[in-house]
Design a protein around this motif. Sequence first.
Motif, PDB file in Angstrom:
ATOM      1  N   ASN A 509      10.338  -3.873   1.058  1.00 25.79           N
ATOM      2  CA  ASN A 509       9.763  -5.189   0.814  1.00 25.79           C
ATOM      3  C   ASN A 509      10.147  -6.178   1.905  1.00 25.79           C
ATOM      4  OD1 ASN A 509       8.456  -4.428  -1.541  1.00 25.79           O
ATOM      5  ND2 ASN A 509      10.222  -4.854  -2.834  1.00 25.79           N
ATOM      6  N   LEU A 510      11.379  -6.060   2.424  1.00 22.59           N
ATOM      7  CA  LEU A 510      11.828  -6.985   3.465  1.00 22.59           C
ATOM      8  C   LEU A 510      11.130  -6.708   4.791  1.00 22.59           C
ATOM      9  CD1 LEU A 510      15.643  -7.172   2.745  1.00 22.59           C
ATOM     10  CD2 LEU A 510      13.967  -8.965   2.408  1.00 22.59           C
ATOM     11  N   MET A 511      11.140  -5.473   5.222  1.00 22.34           N
ATOM     12  CA  MET A 511      10.482  -5.091   6.476  1.00 22.34           C
ATOM     13  C   MET A 511      10.272  -3.578   6.471  1.00 22.34           C
ATOM     14  SD  MET A 511       9.083  -5.695   9.356  1.00 22.34           S
ATOM     15  CE  MET A 511       9.456  -7.405   9.661  1.00 22.34           C
ATOM     16  N   PRO A 512       9.017  -3.092   6.247  1.00 23.22           N
ATOM     17  CA  PRO A 512       8.765  -1.644   6.213  1.00 23.22           C
ATOM     18  C   PRO A 512       9.188  -0.987   7.518  1.00 23.22           C
ATOM     19  CG  PRO A 512       6.854  -2.898   5.464  1.00 23.22           C
ATOM     20  CD  PRO A 512       7.827  -3.884   6.028  1.00 23.22           C
ATOM     21  N   GLN A 513       9.995   0.058   7.430  1.00 21.65           N
ATOM     22  CA  GLN A 513      10.450   0.759   8.629  1.00 21.65           C
ATOM     23  C   GLN A 513       9.285   1.428   9.352  1.00 21.65           C
ATOM     24  OE1 GLN A 513      13.652   0.797  10.070  1.00 21.65           O
ATOM     25  NE2 GLN A 513      13.602  -0.957   8.677  1.00 21.65           N
ATOM     26  N   THR A 514       8.264   1.795   8.592  1.00 20.15           N
ATOM     27  CA  THR A 514       7.091   2.409   9.224  1.00 20.15           C
ATOM     28  C   THR A 514       6.447   1.441  10.197  1.00 20.15           C
ATOM     29  OG1 THR A 514       6.725   3.684   7.208  1.00 20.15           O
ATOM     30  CG2 THR A 514       4.898   3.561   8.774  1.00 20.15           C
ATOM     31  N   LEU A 515       6.421   0.137   9.849  1.00 19.60           N
ATOM     32  CA  LEU A 515       5.845  -0.874  10.739  1.00 19.60           C
ATOM     33  C   LEU A 515       6.653  -0.985  12.019  1.00 19.60           C
ATOM     34  CD1 LEU A 515       3.801  -3.141  11.207  1.00 19.60           C
ATOM     35  CD2 LEU A 515       5.319  -4.687   9.978  1.00 19.60           C
ATOM     36  N   VAL A 516       7.981  -0.923  11.915  1.00 19.91           N
ATOM     37  CA  VAL A 516       8.858  -1.046  13.086  1.00 19.91           C
ATOM     38  C   VAL A 516       8.765   0.187  13.969  1.00 19.91           C
ATOM     39  CG1 VAL A 516      11.247  -1.329  13.845  1.00 19.91           C
ATOM     40  CG2 VAL A 516      10.424  -2.578  11.843  1.00 19.91           C
ATOM     41  N   LYS A 517       8.768   1.389  13.318  1.00 20.57           N
ATOM     42  CA  LYS A 517       8.884   2.624  14.089  1.00 20.57           C
ATOM     43  C   LYS A 517       7.517   3.189  14.509  1.00 20.57           C
ATOM     44  CE  LYS A 517      13.232   4.011  11.859  1.00 20.57           C
ATOM     45  NZ  LYS A 517      13.878   5.031  11.011  1.00 20.57           N
ATOM     46  N   GLU A 518       6.493   3.088  13.629  1.00 20.73           N
ATOM     47  CA  GLU A 518       5.231   3.777  13.892  1.00 20.73           C
ATOM     48  C   GLU A 518       4.054   2.837  14.107  1.00 20.73           C
ATOM     49  OE1 GLU A 518       6.646   7.294  10.844  1.00 20.73           O
ATOM     50  OE2 GLU A 518       4.518   6.855  11.014  1.00 20.73           O
ATOM     51  N   GLY A 519       4.203   1.570  13.818  1.00 18.91           N
ATOM     52  CA  GLY A 519       3.159   0.629  14.133  1.00 18.91           C
ATOM     53  C   GLY A 519       2.332   0.211  12.928  1.00 18.91           C
ATOM     54  N   LEU A 520       1.347  -0.679  13.214  1.00 22.10           N
ATOM     55  CA  LEU A 520       0.572  -1.346  12.177  1.00 22.10           C
ATOM     56  C   LEU A 520      -0.231  -0.375  11.323  1.00 22.10           C
ATOM     57  CD1 LEU A 520      -0.520  -3.973  10.921  1.00 22.10           C
ATOM     58  CD2 LEU A 520      -2.255  -4.000  12.713  1.00 22.10           C
ATOM     59  N   ILE A 521      -0.963   0.547  11.945  1.00 24.70           N
ATOM     60  CA  ILE A 521      -1.864   1.434  11.186  1.00 24.70           C
ATOM     61  C   ILE A 521      -1.079   2.266  10.187  1.00 24.70           C
ATOM     62  CG2 ILE A 521      -3.541   3.301  11.374  1.00 24.70           C
ATOM     63  CD1 ILE A 521      -4.500   0.576  12.404  1.00 24.70           C
ATOM     64  N   SER A 522       0.021   2.873  10.628  1.00 23.88           N
ATOM     65  CA  SER A 522       0.838   3.700   9.730  1.00 23.88           C
ATOM     66  C   SER A 522       1.418   2.861   8.600  1.00 23.88           C
ATOM     67  CB  SER A 522       1.961   4.376  10.517  1.00 23.88           C
ATOM     68  OG  SER A 522       1.443   5.253  11.479  1.00 23.88           O
ATOM     69  N   ALA A 523       1.827   1.608   8.907  1.00 22.81           N
ATOM     70  CA  ALA A 523       2.406   0.751   7.876  1.00 22.81           C
ATOM     71  C   ALA A 523       1.373   0.388   6.810  1.00 22.81           C
ATOM     72  CB  ALA A 523       2.976  -0.515   8.507  1.00 22.81           C
ATOM     73  N   ILE A 524       0.111   0.101   7.249  1.00 23.07           N
ATOM     74  CA  ILE A 524      -0.942  -0.215   6.274  1.00 23.07           C
ATOM     75  C   ILE A 524      -1.239   1.011   5.419  1.00 23.07           C
ATOM     76  CG2 ILE A 524      -3.348  -0.910   6.007  1.00 23.07           C
ATOM     77  CD1 ILE A 524      -3.062  -2.496   8.613  1.00 23.07           C
ATOM     78  N   GLU A 525      -1.295   2.191   6.048  1.00 25.27           N
ATOM     79  CA  GLU A 525      -1.531   3.420   5.285  1.00 25.27           C
ATOM     80  C   GLU A 525      -0.449   3.623   4.232  1.00 25.27           C
ATOM     81  OE1 GLU A 525      -3.902   5.993   8.737  1.00 25.27           O
ATOM     82  OE2 GLU A 525      -1.752   6.278   8.413  1.00 25.27           O
ATOM     83  N   GLU A 526       0.794   3.350   4.596  1.00 27.04           N
ATOM     84  CA  GLU A 526       1.894   3.495   3.630  1.00 27.04           C
ATOM     85  C   GLU A 526       1.751   2.482   2.495  1.00 27.04           C
ATOM     86  OE1 GLU A 526       5.791   2.307   4.923  1.00 27.04           O
ATOM     87  OE2 GLU A 526       6.692   4.017   3.877  1.00 27.04           O
ATOM     88  N   LEU A 527       1.354   1.217   2.829  1.00 19.51           N
ATOM     89  CA  LEU A 527       1.151   0.189   1.812  1.00 19.51           C
ATOM     90  C   LEU A 527       0.046   0.598   0.846  1.00 19.51           C
ATOM     91  CD1 LEU A 527       1.721  -2.697   0.746  1.00 19.51           C
ATOM     92  CD2 LEU A 527       0.037  -3.530   2.413  1.00 19.51           C
ATOM     93  N   VAL A 528      -1.043   1.146   1.385  1.00 22.61           N
ATOM     94  CA  VAL A 528      -2.172   1.584   0.552  1.00 22.61           C
ATOM     95  C   VAL A 528      -1.731   2.676  -0.417  1.00 22.61           C
ATOM     96  CG1 VAL A 528      -4.388   2.796   0.616  1.00 22.61           C
ATOM     97  CG2 VAL A 528      -3.963   0.890   2.165  1.00 22.61           C
TER      98      VAL A 528
END
Length: 655
Positions: A509-528
């Motif tokens: 919730n604070l900061m998805p590690q996927t966003l930091v390590k793999e970028g925007l697309i992967s982070a949105i996919e994880e959120l979905v």
Amino acid sequence: MKRILLCLVLVCTYSITHGQQEEIDSIKRVVATQSQLDQVKSLNELAWYYRNFDIDSAFYFANMALNIGIEQHSQAAISQSYNSLANNYEAIGNLDSALLLFQKVLDIKISLNDTLGLAGAQNNIGLVYDEKSNYPESLDHYFKSLRLYESIDGQEFNTAMVLGNIGIVYKKQKDFDKSFEYYESALKFYKLAGSEFGETVTNGNIGNLLIQLKRFKESIEYSELALNGYRNMGYSRYEPYMLANIGIAFDSLNQTSKAKEYYNLALSGHKDHDNQFEITNVTLLLSKNYGKSGQHTKALELAQQALKSSVSLDALDFQLKATYELAENNFALGNVKLGSAFLSKYDSLKDVLYEEQKSKQIVEVEVKYQTEKKEQKIALQAAELEAKDLELQRNTILLTALILILIMTIISIVLWRKREVEKQHAVAQEQKIRLREAQMTAVVESQEKERKRFAADLHDGMGQLIAALQVNIQSLKTTNDAEKQDGLYENSRSLLKDIHTEIRNIAFNLMPQTLVKEGLISAIEELVIKINRAGKVKVQFSHLDAPQLNEVAQISIYRIIQEFISNILKHGDANKIVIDITGHDNELVLSIEDDGSGFDKRKLENGEGNGWRNINTRLSLINAHCEINSIPNKKGNSILIDLPISNLISNLTNT
């Protein structure tokens, strides 16, 4: 050494995040009541805290401070803000921009005759050159900083810090004796400054360095001092690094049993913190230790584990070491065919590693050549400019006469225009102040809301689990029933697993590690995936030709999507959400559609909630335009965001 330096960085990060919320809240409470120049200091302090976990907010506060400094014509305030921005650029790896801004800070400190500030600027420039592997330039600035700090009373801590930095550079250049000399000097000054943290880290650095110097008994002494220091300060995550160093020293002294004991303690510690890289490293040390003591079957088992994890980590140097251990121990057990196969694989991996290093060296040579070529070009341009200056001086008298005539003509126009410009400036200034206050209020209120939610998560989730775990531990102390103890043990393990899951959820919730390590697309996919797993609404996500944006743009877009989805889930009564990201030559288009109830856009835009103001702040930060299509009492809504990307591509900008 890399492990010890990493330890230092992580300890600093932990210290900041552990106590930062109280500091941030304190600063935000007073910033609104301060004078503008005092606000500069507070805003830069906020930027420093945010740089480790929310870099876009860090840039926002630093730029706000810089604008105030420029408006107030304060060179001291401007230099503070340049320093803050430089730290942000260094944090995201943009070293050229960081160096440029630190140099501006240096120039201002010279003009202000600020010796202490000048020492800090020299040290910061040295750090950047160190990161760029330009060691001669790095040492030059470090020594300038050291001389300045030594000339000022009460600067023992800063003196120790610079001495440690110099020791690090000498170690990188394999000059271990010089490195040891400066580490010892740094340790002496940390003791004078009363810095337990500085002493602990420096003892660890010296312990590691003494292994390189083959002074193993002394290495054990310093590493044990560092180990006790981390324990006293409660930094359990870093104890295994010291345990592994002690194990290496005992191994080098042929005390294999003692070494094995420390390796196992280090391995257990790294497993407790899920440090896969160091788990692999210590497993390799254990494998070599078992082979050395003749336990080749166990050595093979550990080498196989290390090889498997090193492949998953894509750590070629670990793969090389693991393959060598497999070959050696198979030969020792008489498995000649298998040993030969692993030896052949070892040679192949060594060739791959050699080629990688060779390619890196070629690139470094090319960069050095291009740098020298650029410097020669600059020198030539300087000579040409000097010649042009002489020509300009000859024409100055004629130009001066013409300029005087033009000035007399322009003065009348300027006087007439002055009143109009002053009126426009006053209106623009008022609008700017209102916008800045609104954005500041939105950020502060949003962070306060997030802090309350984070506190509630910790209290409701973590608090209950920890309380239950404490009860189990207390029960274990008071019961002698083995069966009951086993039950309490298993229950405690389950609670620890739940605590780990709760921590991971809070961290997401604070900061998805996927966003930091793999970028925007992967982070949105994880959120979905997370939203769909809840089953309340079905979310679809598609993307086409999405460019790799810089970190500020990625975080902003991710938070915008989060906020809109949150609004849909709360108020939209939707069953389906469709998210699409499409990249074009000069822009990126984000669309969010849902089948929920329509709403009045004016109520959203004029509402008192923080949601729309947070979205607007993020949109302004990346110069994006948002269009909302919704009709009250009708099903279906759409949100279209148009983002110009010419200045937001990650490998083309200084953001």
